[in-house]
Design a protein around this motif. Structure first.
Motif, mmCIF file in Angstrom:
data_model
loop_
_atom_site.group_PDB
_atom_site.id
_atom_site.type_symbol
_atom_site.label_atom_id
_atom_site.label_comp_id
_atom_site.label_asym_id
_atom_site.label_seq_id
_atom_site.Cartn_x
_atom_site.Cartn_y
_atom_site.Cartn_z
ATOM 1 N N THR A 131 3.739 -4.638 20.080
ATOM 2 C CA THR A 131 3.020 -3.374 20.224
ATOM 3 C C THR A 131 1.820 -3.501 21.155
ATOM 4 N N THR A 132 1.064 -4.587 21.012
ATOM 5 C CA THR A 132 -0.111 -4.784 21.855
ATOM 6 C C THR A 132 0.272 -4.889 23.325
ATOM 7 N N LYS A 135 1.203 -1.523 24.755
ATOM 8 C CA LYS A 135 0.010 -0.723 25.054
ATOM 9 C C LYS A 135 -0.656 -1.208 26.339
ATOM 10 N N THR A 139 -1.417 0.883 29.806
ATOM 11 C CA THR A 139 -2.698 0.850 30.518
ATOM 12 C C THR A 139 -2.503 0.484 31.980
ATOM 13 N N VAL A 242 5.297 3.153 21.125
ATOM 14 C CA VAL A 242 3.937 3.131 20.585
ATOM 15 C C VAL A 242 3.747 4.164 19.484
#
Length: 293
Positions: A131-132, A135, A139, A242
Protein backbone atom coordinates in the motif's frame (compact mmCIF):
# COMPACT_ATOMS: atom_id res chain seq x y z
CA UNK A 1 0.05 26.78 -48.63
CA UNK A 2 2.00 27.02 -51.87
CA UNK A 3 4.94 24.61 -52.07
CA UNK A 4 8.40 26.11 -51.58
CA UNK A 5 9.54 26.48 -55.22
CA UNK A 6 13.05 25.08 -55.18
CA UNK A 7 14.52 24.05 -58.49
CA UNK A 8 16.24 20.66 -58.26
CA UNK A 9 18.71 21.71 -60.99
CA UNK A 10 19.73 24.99 -59.36
CA UNK A 11 23.12 25.00 -57.64
CA UNK A 12 24.16 28.67 -57.81
CA UNK A 13 23.85 31.22 -55.04
CA UNK A 14 22.40 34.12 -57.01
CA UNK A 15 18.78 35.16 -56.49
CA UNK A 16 16.68 34.63 -59.61
CA UNK A 17 13.62 36.74 -60.41
CA UNK A 18 12.03 33.92 -62.38
CA UNK A 19 10.28 31.13 -60.51
CA UNK A 20 11.16 27.48 -61.16
CA UNK A 21 8.72 25.58 -63.32
CA UNK A 22 7.95 23.06 -60.59
CA UNK A 23 8.67 22.55 -56.87
CA UNK A 24 11.66 20.59 -55.70
CA UNK A 25 10.92 16.89 -54.93
CA UNK A 26 11.92 17.42 -51.29
CA UNK A 27 9.35 20.20 -51.00
CA UNK A 28 6.71 17.93 -52.48
CA UNK A 29 7.69 15.22 -49.97
CA UNK A 30 7.38 17.67 -47.06
CA UNK A 31 3.96 18.87 -48.16
CA UNK A 32 2.71 15.31 -48.64
CA UNK A 33 3.86 14.44 -45.13
CA UNK A 34 2.14 17.52 -43.76
CA UNK A 35 -1.09 16.57 -45.48
CA UNK A 36 -1.09 13.24 -43.64
CA UNK A 37 -0.71 15.01 -40.30
CA UNK A 38 -3.59 17.43 -40.92
CA UNK A 39 -5.82 14.48 -41.76
CA UNK A 40 -4.93 12.51 -38.62
CA UNK A 41 -7.56 11.07 -36.31
CA UNK A 42 -8.85 13.05 -33.32
CA UNK A 43 -7.91 10.32 -30.83
CA UNK A 44 -4.63 8.59 -30.09
CA UNK A 45 -3.60 5.25 -28.68
CA UNK A 46 -0.06 4.26 -27.73
CA UNK A 47 0.49 2.49 -31.04
CA UNK A 48 -0.88 5.44 -33.04
CA UNK A 49 1.28 7.89 -31.10
CA UNK A 50 4.32 5.73 -31.82
CA UNK A 51 3.37 5.76 -35.48
CA UNK A 52 3.00 9.54 -35.42
CA UNK A 53 6.43 9.89 -33.82
CA UNK A 54 7.90 7.85 -36.68
CA UNK A 55 6.06 10.05 -39.17
CA UNK A 56 7.46 13.08 -37.38
CA UNK A 57 10.95 11.63 -37.69
CA UNK A 58 10.43 11.26 -41.44
CA UNK A 59 9.11 14.81 -41.67
CA UNK A 60 12.15 16.24 -39.90
CA UNK A 61 14.43 14.09 -42.06
CA UNK A 62 12.80 15.86 -44.98
CA UNK A 63 13.46 19.24 -43.36
CA UNK A 64 17.10 18.37 -42.85
CA UNK A 65 17.37 17.63 -46.57
CA UNK A 66 15.55 20.89 -47.32
CA UNK A 67 17.90 23.08 -45.29
CA UNK A 68 20.91 21.50 -47.02
CA UNK A 69 19.71 22.71 -50.43
CA UNK A 70 21.73 25.69 -51.75
CA UNK A 71 18.71 27.94 -52.32
CA UNK A 72 17.37 27.26 -48.83
CA UNK A 73 20.75 28.12 -47.34
CA UNK A 74 20.86 31.27 -49.44
CA UNK A 75 17.46 32.41 -48.17
CA UNK A 76 18.29 31.64 -44.54
CA UNK A 77 21.69 33.36 -44.71
CA UNK A 78 20.32 36.49 -46.37
CA UNK A 79 17.47 36.64 -43.85
CA UNK A 80 19.64 35.78 -40.83
CA UNK A 81 19.04 39.19 -39.20
CA UNK A 82 15.25 38.91 -39.54
CA UNK A 83 12.97 38.12 -36.62
CA UNK A 84 11.44 35.05 -38.27
CA UNK A 85 14.85 33.37 -38.51
CA UNK A 86 15.49 34.05 -34.81
CA UNK A 87 12.10 32.50 -34.05
CA UNK A 88 13.01 29.50 -36.19
CA UNK A 89 16.09 28.95 -34.02
CA UNK A 90 14.06 29.49 -30.84
CA UNK A 91 11.58 26.91 -32.11
CA UNK A 92 14.29 24.33 -32.77
CA UNK A 93 15.56 24.78 -29.21
CA UNK A 94 12.02 24.66 -27.85
CA UNK A 95 11.40 21.34 -29.60
CA UNK A 96 14.48 19.88 -27.92
CA UNK A 97 13.26 21.12 -24.52
CA UNK A 98 9.79 19.63 -24.97
CA UNK A 99 11.23 16.37 -26.26
CA UNK A 100 13.52 16.21 -23.22
CA UNK A 101 10.57 16.86 -20.89
CA UNK A 102 8.62 13.99 -22.48
CA UNK A 103 11.64 11.67 -22.24
CA UNK A 104 12.15 12.59 -18.58
CA UNK A 105 8.48 11.97 -17.79
CA UNK A 106 8.66 8.52 -19.39
CA UNK A 107 11.92 7.64 -17.66
CA UNK A 108 10.60 8.70 -14.24
CA UNK A 109 7.40 6.72 -14.74
CA UNK A 110 9.31 3.66 -15.97
CA UNK A 111 11.60 3.65 -12.94
CA UNK A 112 8.66 3.92 -10.55
CA UNK A 113 6.82 1.20 -12.48
CA UNK A 114 9.68 -1.27 -12.18
CA UNK A 115 10.08 -0.53 -8.48
CA UNK A 116 6.39 -1.13 -7.82
CA UNK A 117 6.39 -4.30 -9.93
CA UNK A 118 9.23 -5.63 -7.80
CA UNK A 119 7.28 -4.85 -4.63
CA UNK A 120 4.17 -6.58 -5.94
CA UNK A 121 6.12 -9.71 -6.88
CA UNK A 122 7.66 -9.88 -3.41
CA UNK A 123 4.21 -9.56 -1.85
CA UNK A 124 3.31 -12.98 -3.16
CA UNK A 125 5.52 -14.46 -0.46
CA UNK A 126 4.00 -12.21 2.17
CA UNK A 127 7.22 -10.22 2.53
CA UNK A 128 5.83 -6.70 2.11
CA UNK A 129 2.63 -4.69 2.24
CA UNK A 130 2.46 -2.75 -1.04
CA UNK A 131 0.00 0.00 0.00
CA UNK A 132 2.77 2.45 0.88
CA UNK A 133 4.56 1.87 -2.43
CA UNK A 134 1.32 2.28 -4.36
CA UNK A 135 0.76 5.64 -2.66
CA UNK A 136 4.32 6.63 -3.54
CA UNK A 137 3.58 5.78 -7.16
CA UNK A 138 0.48 7.99 -7.07
CA UNK A 139 2.65 10.80 -5.73
CA UNK A 140 5.17 10.27 -8.50
CA UNK A 141 2.40 10.56 -11.06
CA UNK A 142 1.52 13.96 -9.61
CA UNK A 143 5.15 15.00 -10.03
CA UNK A 144 5.04 13.90 -13.67
CA UNK A 145 1.83 15.84 -14.31
CA UNK A 146 3.33 18.96 -12.76
CA UNK A 147 6.38 18.70 -15.02
CA UNK A 148 4.12 18.18 -18.04
CA UNK A 149 2.05 21.26 -17.18
CA UNK A 150 5.27 23.26 -17.03
CA UNK A 151 6.36 21.93 -20.42
CA UNK A 152 2.99 22.80 -21.90
CA UNK A 153 3.30 26.28 -20.45
CA UNK A 154 6.61 26.68 -22.26
CA UNK A 155 4.97 25.46 -25.45
CA UNK A 156 2.47 28.33 -25.34
CA UNK A 157 5.11 30.86 -26.34
CA UNK A 158 6.21 28.61 -29.21
CA UNK A 159 2.64 28.11 -30.39
CA UNK A 160 1.93 31.83 -30.36
CA UNK A 161 4.81 32.46 -32.77
CA UNK A 162 3.36 30.04 -35.30
CA UNK A 163 0.67 32.63 -36.12
CA UNK A 164 3.21 35.21 -37.28
CA UNK A 165 3.10 36.05 -41.00
CA UNK A 166 5.64 37.70 -43.28
CA UNK A 167 5.03 40.82 -45.34
CA UNK A 168 7.02 42.38 -48.15
CA UNK A 169 9.00 39.21 -48.81
CA UNK A 170 9.63 37.51 -52.13
CA UNK A 171 7.78 34.33 -53.03
CA UNK A 172 10.65 31.98 -52.20
CA UNK A 173 11.19 33.42 -48.71
CA UNK A 174 7.47 33.46 -47.96
CA UNK A 175 6.99 29.89 -49.15
CA UNK A 176 9.94 28.62 -47.09
CA UNK A 177 8.69 30.47 -44.02
CA UNK A 178 5.18 29.06 -44.46
CA UNK A 179 6.43 25.50 -44.87
CA UNK A 180 8.63 25.67 -41.79
CA UNK A 181 5.83 27.20 -39.73
CA UNK A 182 3.42 24.46 -40.79
CA UNK A 183 5.96 21.88 -39.65
CA UNK A 184 6.26 23.66 -36.30
CA UNK A 185 2.49 23.45 -35.89
CA UNK A 186 2.29 19.70 -36.48
CA UNK A 187 5.36 19.08 -34.29
CA UNK A 188 3.81 21.02 -31.42
CA UNK A 189 0.52 19.21 -31.96
CA UNK A 190 2.10 15.76 -31.67
CA UNK A 191 4.12 16.81 -28.62
CA UNK A 192 0.97 18.19 -27.01
CA UNK A 193 -0.91 14.96 -27.63
CA UNK A 194 2.02 12.91 -26.35
CA UNK A 195 2.38 14.91 -23.13
CA UNK A 196 -1.34 14.72 -22.50
CA UNK A 197 -1.24 10.97 -23.07
CA UNK A 198 1.63 10.50 -20.59
CA UNK A 199 -0.20 12.60 -18.01
CA UNK A 200 -3.11 10.15 -18.18
CA UNK A 201 -5.57 12.89 -19.02
CA UNK A 202 -8.79 11.47 -20.46
CA UNK A 203 -10.62 14.72 -21.17
CA UNK A 204 -9.97 17.38 -23.79
CA UNK A 205 -9.61 20.56 -21.74
CA UNK A 206 -9.76 23.22 -24.41
CA UNK A 207 -8.72 26.13 -22.19
CA UNK A 208 -5.66 24.54 -20.62
CA UNK A 209 -4.56 21.82 -23.05
CA UNK A 210 -5.36 22.85 -26.58
CA UNK A 211 -2.39 25.08 -27.37
CA UNK A 212 -2.12 24.29 -31.03
CA UNK A 213 -5.63 23.67 -32.31
CA UNK A 214 -6.32 27.40 -32.64
CA UNK A 215 -3.48 27.75 -35.12
CA UNK A 216 -5.11 25.70 -37.86
CA UNK A 217 -8.86 25.22 -38.15
CA UNK A 218 -8.31 21.86 -39.84
CA UNK A 219 -6.07 20.56 -37.05
CA UNK A 220 -7.69 18.49 -34.33
CA UNK A 221 -5.87 18.01 -31.04
CA UNK A 222 -6.22 14.51 -29.67
CA UNK A 223 -8.83 13.61 -27.10
CA UNK A 224 -7.53 10.56 -25.29
CA UNK A 225 -10.11 8.02 -24.25
CA UNK A 226 -9.52 6.17 -20.99
CA UNK A 227 -9.86 2.75 -22.59
CA UNK A 228 -7.02 3.62 -25.02
CA UNK A 229 -4.62 5.16 -22.53
CA UNK A 230 -2.30 2.82 -20.64
CA UNK A 231 -1.25 5.61 -18.26
CA UNK A 232 -4.85 6.44 -17.37
CA UNK A 233 -5.57 2.76 -16.75
CA UNK A 234 -2.66 2.51 -14.32
CA UNK A 235 -3.84 5.65 -12.52
CA UNK A 236 -7.29 4.10 -12.17
CA UNK A 237 -5.82 0.81 -10.92
CA UNK A 238 -3.72 2.66 -8.34
CA UNK A 239 -6.77 4.52 -7.07
CA UNK A 240 -8.75 1.29 -6.93
CA UNK A 241 -6.07 -0.36 -4.82
CA UNK A 242 -5.60 2.51 -2.38
CA UNK A 243 -9.29 3.15 -1.82
CA UNK A 244 -10.22 -0.56 -1.78
CA UNK A 245 -12.79 -0.24 -4.56
CA UNK A 246 -12.33 -3.97 -5.18
CA UNK A 247 -10.72 -6.81 -3.23
CA UNK A 248 -6.98 -6.48 -2.64
CA UNK A 249 -6.32 -9.62 -4.62
CA UNK A 250 -8.29 -8.42 -7.65
CA UNK A 251 -6.78 -4.93 -7.35
CA UNK A 252 -3.24 -6.28 -7.36
CA UNK A 253 -3.88 -8.55 -10.35
CA UNK A 254 -5.39 -5.67 -12.29
CA UNK A 255 -2.58 -3.32 -11.26
CA UNK A 256 0.12 -5.79 -12.31
CA UNK A 257 -1.55 -6.29 -15.67
CA UNK A 258 -1.86 -2.55 -16.32
CA UNK A 259 1.73 -1.88 -15.20
CA UNK A 260 3.02 -4.43 -17.70
CA UNK A 261 1.04 -2.84 -20.52
CA UNK A 262 2.18 0.65 -19.57
CA UNK A 263 5.82 -0.42 -19.39
CA UNK A 264 5.57 -1.83 -22.91
CA UNK A 265 4.00 1.43 -24.07
CA UNK A 266 6.75 3.47 -22.40
CA UNK A 267 9.42 1.44 -24.17
CA UNK A 268 7.73 2.05 -27.52
CA UNK A 269 7.39 5.79 -26.96
CA UNK A 270 10.93 6.15 -25.61
CA UNK A 271 12.40 4.61 -28.75
CA UNK A 272 10.44 6.98 -30.97
CA UNK A 273 11.37 10.03 -28.92
CA UNK A 274 15.07 9.16 -28.86
CA UNK A 275 15.20 8.87 -32.66
CA UNK A 276 13.26 12.12 -33.05
CA UNK A 277 15.53 13.88 -30.55
CA UNK A 278 18.62 12.99 -32.60
CA UNK A 279 17.01 14.36 -35.75
CA UNK A 280 16.05 17.61 -34.02
CA UNK A 281 19.64 18.07 -32.84
CA UNK A 282 20.98 17.53 -36.37
CA UNK A 283 18.59 20.12 -37.81
CA UNK A 284 19.52 22.70 -35.16
CA UNK A 285 23.23 22.16 -35.76
CA UNK A 286 22.69 22.55 -39.52
CA UNK A 287 20.74 25.79 -39.02
CA UNK A 288 23.43 27.21 -36.74
CA UNK A 289 26.15 26.30 -39.23
CA UNK A 290 24.28 28.02 -42.06
CA UNK A 291 23.59 31.19 -40.11
CA UNK A 292 27.09 31.45 -38.66
CA UNK A 293 28.88 30.65 -41.93
Amino acid sequence: MAPFPLNSKSHNHSRSNSLPSKPHPITVECNESLARFWACDASFSCSLLSCKLRDLQDLHDCIEKLVHLPLTQEVLFQERQEKWVDELLDGSLGFLDVCTAAKDALLHTKECTRELQSILRRRRGGEVEPTTEVKKFLTSRKVVRKAILKALGNMRSLASKCNVSLTNKDHQTGALFGLLKDIEVVTLSIFESLLKFISGSTQAKQSSWSLVSKLRHSQRVACIEADENEFAKVDAALQSFVFAMTSKSDSIKNLQSQLEKMESCIQELEEGLECLFRRLIKIRVTLLNILNH
